[in-house]
Design a protein around this motif. Structure first.
Motif, PDB file in Angstrom:
ATOM      1  N   THR A 120      -9.578   5.281  -9.329  1.00  0.00           N
ATOM      2  CA  THR A 120     -10.869   4.755  -8.889  1.00  0.00           C
ATOM      3  C   THR A 120     -11.578   3.996  -9.992  1.00  0.00           C
ATOM      4  O   THR A 120     -12.310   3.029  -9.732  1.00  0.00           O
ATOM      5  CB  THR A 120     -11.769   5.895  -8.385  1.00  0.00           C
ATOM      6  OG1 THR A 120     -11.912   6.879  -9.430  1.00  0.00           O
ATOM      7  CG2 THR A 120     -11.190   6.556  -7.154  1.00  0.00           C
ATOM      8  N   SER A 121     -11.372   4.375 -11.243  1.00  0.00           N
ATOM      9  CA  SER A 121     -12.023   3.678 -12.357  1.00  0.00           C
ATOM     10  C   SER A 121     -11.487   2.269 -12.550  1.00  0.00           C
ATOM     11  O   SER A 121     -12.093   1.449 -13.254  1.00  0.00           O
ATOM     12  CB  SER A 121     -11.844   4.475 -13.657  1.00  0.00           C
ATOM     13  OG  SER A 121     -10.462   4.604 -13.967  1.00  0.00           O
ATOM     14  N   TYR A 150      -6.364  -6.383  -4.574  1.00  0.00           N
ATOM     15  CA  TYR A 150      -7.812  -6.479  -4.840  1.00  0.00           C
ATOM     16  C   TYR A 150      -8.411  -7.829  -4.483  1.00  0.00           C
ATOM     17  O   TYR A 150      -9.628  -8.010  -4.592  1.00  0.00           O
ATOM     18  CB  TYR A 150      -8.080  -6.207  -6.322  1.00  0.00           C
ATOM     19  CG  TYR A 150      -7.536  -7.272  -7.247  1.00  0.00           C
ATOM     20  CD1 TYR A 150      -8.352  -8.316  -7.697  1.00  0.00           C
ATOM     21  CD2 TYR A 150      -6.213  -7.251  -7.652  1.00  0.00           C
ATOM     22  CE1 TYR A 150      -7.846  -9.308  -8.523  1.00  0.00           C
ATOM     23  CE2 TYR A 150      -5.703  -8.228  -8.480  1.00  0.00           C
ATOM     24  CZ  TYR A 150      -6.513  -9.255  -8.913  1.00  0.00           C
ATOM     25  OH  TYR A 150      -6.006 -10.237  -9.725  1.00  0.00           O
ATOM     26  N   ARG A 151      -7.617  -8.804  -4.029  1.00  0.00           N
ATOM     27  CA  ARG A 151      -8.131 -10.166  -3.863  1.00  0.00           C
ATOM     28  C   ARG A 151      -9.178 -10.270  -2.754  1.00  0.00           C
ATOM     29  O   ARG A 151     -10.019 -11.159  -2.765  1.00  0.00           O
ATOM     30  CB  ARG A 151      -6.985 -11.134  -3.562  1.00  0.00           C
ATOM     31  CG  ARG A 151      -5.925 -11.200  -4.654  1.00  0.00           C
ATOM     32  CD  ARG A 151      -6.364 -12.009  -5.867  1.00  0.00           C
ATOM     33  NE  ARG A 151      -5.373 -12.015  -6.922  1.00  0.00           N
ATOM     34  CZ  ARG A 151      -4.373 -12.900  -7.017  1.00  0.00           C
ATOM     35  NH1 ARG A 151      -4.222 -13.824  -6.093  1.00  0.00           N
ATOM     36  NH2 ARG A 151      -3.521 -12.833  -8.019  1.00  0.00           N
ATOM     37  N   CYS A 186       1.720   3.460  -5.112  1.00  0.00           N
ATOM     38  CA  CYS A 186       0.893   2.292  -4.851  1.00  0.00           C
ATOM     39  C   CYS A 186       1.728   1.012  -4.876  1.00  0.00           C
ATOM     40  O   CYS A 186       2.877   0.991  -5.324  1.00  0.00           O
ATOM     41  CB  CYS A 186      -0.249   2.215  -5.861  1.00  0.00           C
ATOM     42  SG  CYS A 186       0.247   2.423  -7.588  1.00  0.00           S
ATOM     43  N   GLY A 187       1.140  -0.065  -4.389  1.00  0.00           N
ATOM     44  CA  GLY A 187       1.792  -1.359  -4.419  1.00  0.00           C
ATOM     45  C   GLY A 187       3.017  -1.437  -3.523  1.00  0.00           C
ATOM     46  O   GLY A 187       2.963  -1.063  -2.351  1.00  0.00           O
ATOM     47  N   GLY A 206      -7.922  -5.474 -10.857  1.00  0.00           N
ATOM     48  CA  GLY A 206      -6.596  -6.079 -10.866  1.00  0.00           C
ATOM     49  C   GLY A 206      -5.595  -5.262 -11.641  1.00  0.00           C
ATOM     50  O   GLY A 206      -4.711  -5.815 -12.314  1.00  0.00           O
ATOM     51  N   ALA A 207      -5.714  -3.953 -11.557  1.00  0.00           N
ATOM     52  CA  ALA A 207      -4.752  -3.081 -12.231  1.00  0.00           C
ATOM     53  C   ALA A 207      -3.353  -3.294 -11.657  1.00  0.00           C
ATOM     54  O   ALA A 207      -3.172  -3.850 -10.568  1.00  0.00           O
ATOM     55  CB  ALA A 207      -5.181  -1.624 -12.068  1.00  0.00           C
TER      56      ALA A 207
END
Length: 598
Positions: free
Chosen positions: A108-109, A120-121, A78-79, A114-115
């Motif tokens: 998913t949790s 997520y913005r 990710c990222g 903002g993990a």
């Protein structure tokens, strides 16, 4: 998880194995360790190749397919890990090359909290928005039970219609969540789907009528002919109707360069006989061609094409490409191999067909233009200067390679020299990128070529700028024992762009050459020493004869090798076409002039 249930990662890996995928190329991260664990369990059935930069995995997957015809998978976290993939995804997308990019995402949790590394913005776990423009489609299963459907639909989307890369974006927990008791069986789903659609019978007959009656016909082939496995059908048609064949840069090798009907490259820097023939053709049959600006001399009439009055028959699996840049006398949506077989079948049904007497006069004229071009370029092959004359370097590289070698070119000024002066004998003799054009394609792609064809010599010719960007490939070659050869075309500059500055901006150069701050002299690292430090054979050459000998010796050693070649940067390849940079002007053909129809 219930007994006998497969988790999401296991379902994906099992499906890849069922599709006979031999490799997964990628880089680890916390977001994909569940998938890597599933690969570990099946390591005897699918091999994992770890890279040192994510985009390299995509370039490897891209070229692996171009050589083998088998799509493979990549994996990233990710990222930033997956954010390094759009360059190689876009390259495959614009060149119609399929591979499956499996990207990890946050659990998913944790969506929209903002993990670490979550986008997520604008929307939760929003990596799909990052790559939507760079691939055919993105699938994002958010429950384990969604994985079987997602993997089979992702694979089908990737390989059907116009092929291209697909992204399967999987949240961290879904790799380990219960997904299914069994994996979807490709033999029940994708294995029985054929996308080799034919043209309508009336269109086939119309095309044949136009080709048979034409006095000055030309066939123009693109990548669709090579990777559509249509080269034998192309040759049969061309020889039966005595029609010369020209190639876009992506179509080179679709017909043997030494065949009497081969015209060569149509492009701004293409030879005289190809550009002069295509711009005077009365009928042009275009097969799997996009008519991009470089192939078509920026769509300026009379340089590469004169459509109309040339009557264009355009055949492509993607109807969006037909009529995009030129009006058609006949446009047919079809798989090019199926269409060529239809055309040959229709020709069989007609019995003996007499082509116009003008056809042989047309071929004789082309032979005369070929002789003019050969005389025009001949002096460059005898220049023994240092740095190495780039025209001579291209010819020396081509002649040093065995006939079964695979040459993977990166993007840069060297690519223009290679496509002009190399003579590919096979569809995969010369592989390049002509859509998105990312630096690094050849640096990393040659590793994929070697894995696809382990018994064939695989050589990358790459600019010094591109190699320095992606020198991490040295480590991958050592770790997996891949005996590839890199020829670094070292001209101490981003020379293709510096050439534009000189040609269009009056020599106002900035940020395009590499110089030492103390001496002001051209600067680059010692690439050969860099290779030796990584455990790879490294040599430096600055004479053309030494370059050829170094390539032959590197191939014979069957070890990874880098050749640092000092090649001149003050010449640009001359051609019979042009290229327009709007607002800055149009160059002049180096040979011939604009064709004016009578």
């Amino acid at each position: 998880m219930r007994e006998n249930m497969l988790n999401g990662g296991q379902v994906i890996v099992d499906y890849l194995i069922r599709e006979k995928v031999p490799y997964a190329f990628g880089l680890c991260g916390h977001g994909n360790i569940g998938f890597i664990d599933a690969l570990y369990e099946r390591a005897d059935e699918i091999a994992t190749i770890s890279v040192h930069h994510e985009s390299i995995s995509g370039f490897m997957a891209d070229v692996y397919y171009r050589v083998s015809g088998q799509p493979v998978a990549t994996f990233t976290s990710c990222g930033p890990g997956s954010a390094n993939m759009p360059i190689s995804l876009a390259n495959a997308y614009l060149d119609s090359v399929p591979f499956l990019a499996i990207t990890g995402n946050v659990p998913t949790s944790q969506f929209n909290r903002g993990a670490f590394q979550e986008l997520y913005r604008h929307y939760q776990a929003d990596f799909p928005s990052t790559v939507r423009a760079y691939c055919k489609r993105v699938f994002q299963p958010t429950r384990g039970e969604m994985v079987p459907l997602a993997i089979r639909q992702a694979w089908k989307t990737m390989v059907t219609g116009r092929p291209g890369p697909v992204v399967l974006d999987v949240p961290f927990d879904i790799f380990k969540e219960a997904a299914a008791e069994e994996t979807p069986r490709p033999e029940d789903w994708t294995a029985n789907i054929s996308c080799r659609a034919g043209a309508d019978p009336e269109g086939v007959e119309r095309a044949l009528d136009m080709l048979v009656s034409a006095e000055r016909p030309v066939i123009l082939v693109g990548q669709g002919v090579k990777y559509g496995r249509a080269t034998e059908d192309l040759l049969r048609l061309a020889e039966r109707l005595r029609i010369p064949v020209a190639c876009s840069a992506s179509g080179q090798g679709a017909i043997d360069s030494r065949h009497e009907l081969n015209l060569g490259l149509v492009a701004r820097n293409g030879p005289y006989q190809s550009n002069h023939a295509t711009r005077q053709a009365d009928v042009l049959l275009a097969l799997g061609v996009r008519f991009d600006d470089r192939t078509s001399s920026s769509w300026l009439p009379g340089y590469s094409f004169t459509i109309p009055p040339t009557r264009l028959i355009h055949v492509d699996i993607d109807p969006d490409e037909i009529g995009r840049n030129y009006p058609v006398a006949l446009g047919l949506m079809a798989d090019v191999r199926t269409f060529l077989r239809q055309l040959n079948g229709a020709l069989d049904a007609r019995g003996p067909v007499a082509v116009p007497e003008a056809r042989e006069r047309w071929l004789a004229s082309i032979d005369g233009w070929r002789k003019e071009w050969d005389a025009f370029i001949e002096p460059g092959f005898h220049d023994d200067s240092t740095p190495i004359n780039p025209q001579r370097a291209a010819r020396v590289i081509d002649r040093a390679l065995p006939e079964d070698a695979i040459l993977v070119s990166d993007i840069g000024i060297h690519h223009n020299w290679l496509i002009q002066f190399c003579e590919p004998r096979r569809p995969d003799s010369l592989i390049g990128s002509m859509g998105f054009g990312p630096m690094g394609f050849g640096v990393g792609g040659v590793l994929g070529a070697k894995l696809a064809a382990p018994d064939r010599p695989c050589v990358s010719v790459c600019g010094d700028g591109a190699f320095f960007m992606h020198a991490n490939v040295l480590g991958t070659a050592v770790e997996y024992g891949l005996p590839v050869v890199w020829v670094v075309w070292n001209n101490y500059a981003y020379a293709s762009i510096r050439g534009l500055q000189r040609g269009y901006l009056g020599g106002r150069e900035l940020a395009t050459d590499f110089r030492h701050p103390e001496t002001g002299q051209p600067y680059n690292p010692d690439f050969a020493a860099m290779a030796r430090a990584a455990g790879i054979d490294g040599v430096s050459v600055d004479r053309a004869d030494d370059l050829g000998d170094a390539i032959k010796a590197a191939i014979a050693r069957n070890r990874p090798c880098l050749i640092d070649a000092n090649i001149g940067a003050d010449k640009n390849p001359a051609g019979a076409g042009v290229w327009e940079l709007p607002g800055l002007g149009v160059g002049r053909p180096a040979i011939g002039s604009r064709y004016e129809p009578a």
